[in-house]
Design a protein around this motif. Structure first.
Motif, PDB file in Angstrom:
ATOM      1  N   VAL A   2     -52.524  -9.021  74.755  1.00 32.54           N
ATOM      2  CA  VAL A   2     -52.492 -10.416  75.123  1.00 32.54           C
ATOM      3  C   VAL A   2     -51.036 -10.737  75.338  1.00 32.54           C
ATOM      4  CG1 VAL A   2     -52.773 -12.845  74.316  1.00 32.54           C
ATOM      5  CG2 VAL A   2     -54.618 -10.825  74.107  1.00 32.54           C
ATOM      6  N   LYS A   3     -50.205 -10.298  74.271  1.00 31.28           N
ATOM      7  CA  LYS A   3     -48.552 -10.573  74.532  1.00 31.28           C
ATOM      8  C   LYS A   3     -48.159 -10.086  75.763  1.00 31.28           C
ATOM      9  CE  LYS A   3     -44.778 -11.188  71.264  1.00 31.28           C
ATOM     10  NZ  LYS A   3     -44.484 -11.069  69.808  1.00 31.28           N
ATOM     11  N   ARG A   5     -49.450  -9.232  78.431  1.00 31.27           N
ATOM     12  CA  ARG A   5     -49.919  -9.877  79.805  1.00 31.27           C
ATOM     13  C   ARG A   5     -49.300 -11.260  79.849  1.00 31.27           C
ATOM     14  NH1 ARG A   5     -55.235  -8.761  82.202  1.00 31.27           N
ATOM     15  NH2 ARG A   5     -55.961  -6.727  81.700  1.00 31.27           N
ATOM     16  N   ALA A   6     -49.436 -11.981  78.597  1.00 33.95           N
ATOM     17  CA  ALA A   6     -48.555 -13.271  78.872  1.00 33.95           C
ATOM     18  C   ALA A   6     -46.959 -13.267  79.132  1.00 33.95           C
ATOM     19  CB  ALA A   6     -48.622 -13.990  77.590  1.00 33.95           C
ATOM     20  N   ALA A   7     -46.304 -12.216  78.815  1.00 35.23           N
ATOM     21  CA  ALA A   7     -44.901 -12.100  79.149  1.00 35.23           C
ATOM     22  C   ALA A   7     -44.867 -11.816  80.726  1.00 35.23           C
ATOM     23  CB  ALA A   7     -44.353 -10.867  78.291  1.00 35.23           C
ATOM     24  N   GLY A   9     -46.970 -12.564  82.813  1.00 36.99           N
ATOM     25  CA  GLY A   9     -47.368 -13.755  83.419  1.00 36.99           C
ATOM     26  C   GLY A   9     -46.137 -14.690  83.858  1.00 36.99           C
ATOM     27  N   ARG A  10     -45.254 -14.694  82.741  1.00 38.32           N
ATOM     28  CA  ARG A  10     -44.189 -15.475  82.780  1.00 38.32           C
ATOM     29  C   ARG A  10     -43.157 -15.592  83.810  1.00 38.32           C
ATOM     30  NH1 ARG A  10     -41.407 -15.498  76.870  1.00 38.32           N
ATOM     31  NH2 ARG A  10     -43.781 -16.421  76.409  1.00 38.32           N
TER      32      ARG A  10
ATOM     33  N   PHE B 244     -48.391 -15.026  68.992  1.00 41.20           N
ATOM     34  CA  PHE B 244     -47.593 -15.129  70.131  1.00 41.20           C
ATOM     35  C   PHE B 244     -46.449 -15.945  70.163  1.00 41.20           C
ATOM     36  CE2 PHE B 244     -46.245 -16.083  74.505  1.00 41.20           C
ATOM     37  CZ  PHE B 244     -45.983 -14.823  75.255  1.00 41.20           C
ATOM     38  N   MET B 261     -45.935 -23.175  84.290  1.00 38.23           N
ATOM     39  CA  MET B 261     -46.238 -22.036  85.269  1.00 38.23           C
ATOM     40  C   MET B 261     -47.663 -22.672  85.752  1.00 38.23           C
ATOM     41  SD  MET B 261     -45.776 -18.235  83.765  1.00 38.23           S
ATOM     42  CE  MET B 261     -46.551 -18.518  82.216  1.00 38.23           C
TER      43      MET B 261
END
Lengths: 294, 294
Positions: A2-3, A5-7, A9-10, B244, B261
């Motif tokens: 998850v981390k 992907r989120a990073a 996405g940023r 996170f 975002m």
């Protein structure tokens, strides 16, 4: 997971054309900012002629970065080279890719040209707005490009989904079919127009630069008011003499109408001399023809 | 004799593009003024294909009045008809003249398209200014037209002297060669752009009109702030849960970055539902996927 992907996405780019708020890159901070010109990416072009014509349209407006994704008839292509004529250098330095993803890999902002926006939630820009957006981003050292699809089908939806926004030209809804080179031409034209408030017009020669809007005065200059007033006095004296400015109560309005014609004409110093000669010739005098009279 | 010449001179048109001060004709006084579209006059065109391509470019932008002066290969011309494709109606209704003078006889204002302004004292307009001038005159019920020369040589100086002003496109001075149909295309494009502040973009279909600039939302709508805030709460709760958004002092800026975002994305109601499903799926919950969650 998850981390990660989120990073990731940023770092994702926004899917709209609104200007970024992030600070400009260092490279764009110099006082004389020159925007990198957009790449023109032809996706699966079918006809070599159209690749050549597109290259010509690019060169007309100062675009040189031509990228080809899987051209149908392979590469190099003699017909493309021939059709490009004087813009063969654009064809010669074109780069070829297997996939759209690799052709646009290093770009920061990508437009997809379509004749009709598809059923997608996506910003639509006309050529003028698109050129302004790409100029703006180029001045911040962003690399940009425009995708154009195959002649018959245009870009498919998966390719359009790779782009930040859609480019669609204004056309008469009843006859909207633009050829591939024409679509490139309209974008290139608007790109050149964004280069300055007064873009260069037409062909330059070894003796003379391109034109600008307004009245050109080759080998002469606009007449001074004194030159014009001397002409008016000359003309009106002759018209009085032959009875044209008659009756007297109409003389002022007739004189104004004649003077205004000359002012609208934007007469040059040479024009005034020509008219002095015409007036003298028509009125039977020979003085003043061909030499300066004040 | 002097009087007759002077009287004739009084009706002469000014040779600059500055707006006339004379009152508008009666026909232009109605509340909904529609400017008559300019005539496109091809002087001694050489290739039938180029006549056809020019006709296509005209139809693309709502121009239909095509006039031909002494086409080299006679008229009608099968190649012109074929090249026009869907714009064959423009070719079919084209009118043919022996001389430029007869082709422009009833027009009030005429432009001459050249790749390079000649050694003449004459107003030079780019396509954008030219289109604005012709739109402005058309709204006053003036009839207007644009002369384009033969492919090889362009308009000769005597023909240019028949025009009120010169039309020259902005091009890269190093590669300024525009084809005849391309020159017509650029003028037509600018003409259509003057039709309204938001000209129609792209192709219309039986189901849908042309596009306009901005984000289109087919079958959906922009998300409401409440929908977005519910998504943010959902996402941030899950990110808190998995650690996170750590350390605590960085949480506010991380949350702002994530929220921004989504705002830049211009998310739709459907997008929010998709993201609710993604967050639920990634975090191991199944709630919220595919159905509306508020």
């Amino acid at each position: 997971m998850v981390k990660a992907r989120a990073a990731s996405g940023r770092r994702a780019r926004p899917k709209t054309a609104e200007p970024k708020r992030s600070p400009a890159k260092a490279g764009a901070r110099s006082s004389a900012v020159v925007a990198a010109a957009p790449a023109i990416i032809l996706v699966k072009p079918q006809l070599g002629e159209n690749i050549g014509f597109a290259a010509r349209a690019m060169a007309n407006f100062g675009l040189t970065d031509l990228r080809l994704v899987a051209p149908r008839d392979g590469w190099p292509n003699d017909k493309a080279h021939a059709a490009a004529a004087g813009a063969a250098f654009v064809v010669d330095q074109a780069t070829v890719y297997d996939s759209v993803e690799s052709a646009i890999g290093e770009l920061n902002f990508v437009l997809a040209s379509t004749a009709r926006p598809r059923e997608m939630v996506k910003t639509v820009l006309g050529p003028e707005s698109a050129a302004a957006e790409l100029r703006h981003r180029g001045e911040r050292a962003e690399r940009t490009g425009v995708l154009f699809g195959p002649e018959r089908s245009g870009l498919d939806n998966d390719t359009i989904a790779l782009a930040d926004a859609i480019l669609t030209a204004p056309v008469s809804p009843g006859f909207a079919s633009l050829s591939l080179p024409q679509a490139v031409l309209l974008f290139g034209y608007e790109w050149l127009k964004t280069e300055s408030a007064a873009p260069p017009l037409g062909r330059a020669t070894a003796f003379d630069g391109p034109a600008t809007e307004g009245i050109a005065f080759p080998d002469t200059r606009p007449a001074t008011r004194a030159e014009l007033l001397a002409l008016f006095n000359h003309l009106e004296a002759e018209l009085d003499r032959c009875g044209f400015l008659y009756p007297a109560e109409k003389r002022p309005s007739m004189v104004r109408a004649i003077r205004n014609m000359f002012h609208r004409m934007g007469a040059t110093e040479q024009d005034v001399r020509t008219w002095r000669g015409i007036v003298a010739a028509l009125s039977g005098h020979r003085a003043g023809r061909g030499k300066k009279v004040s």
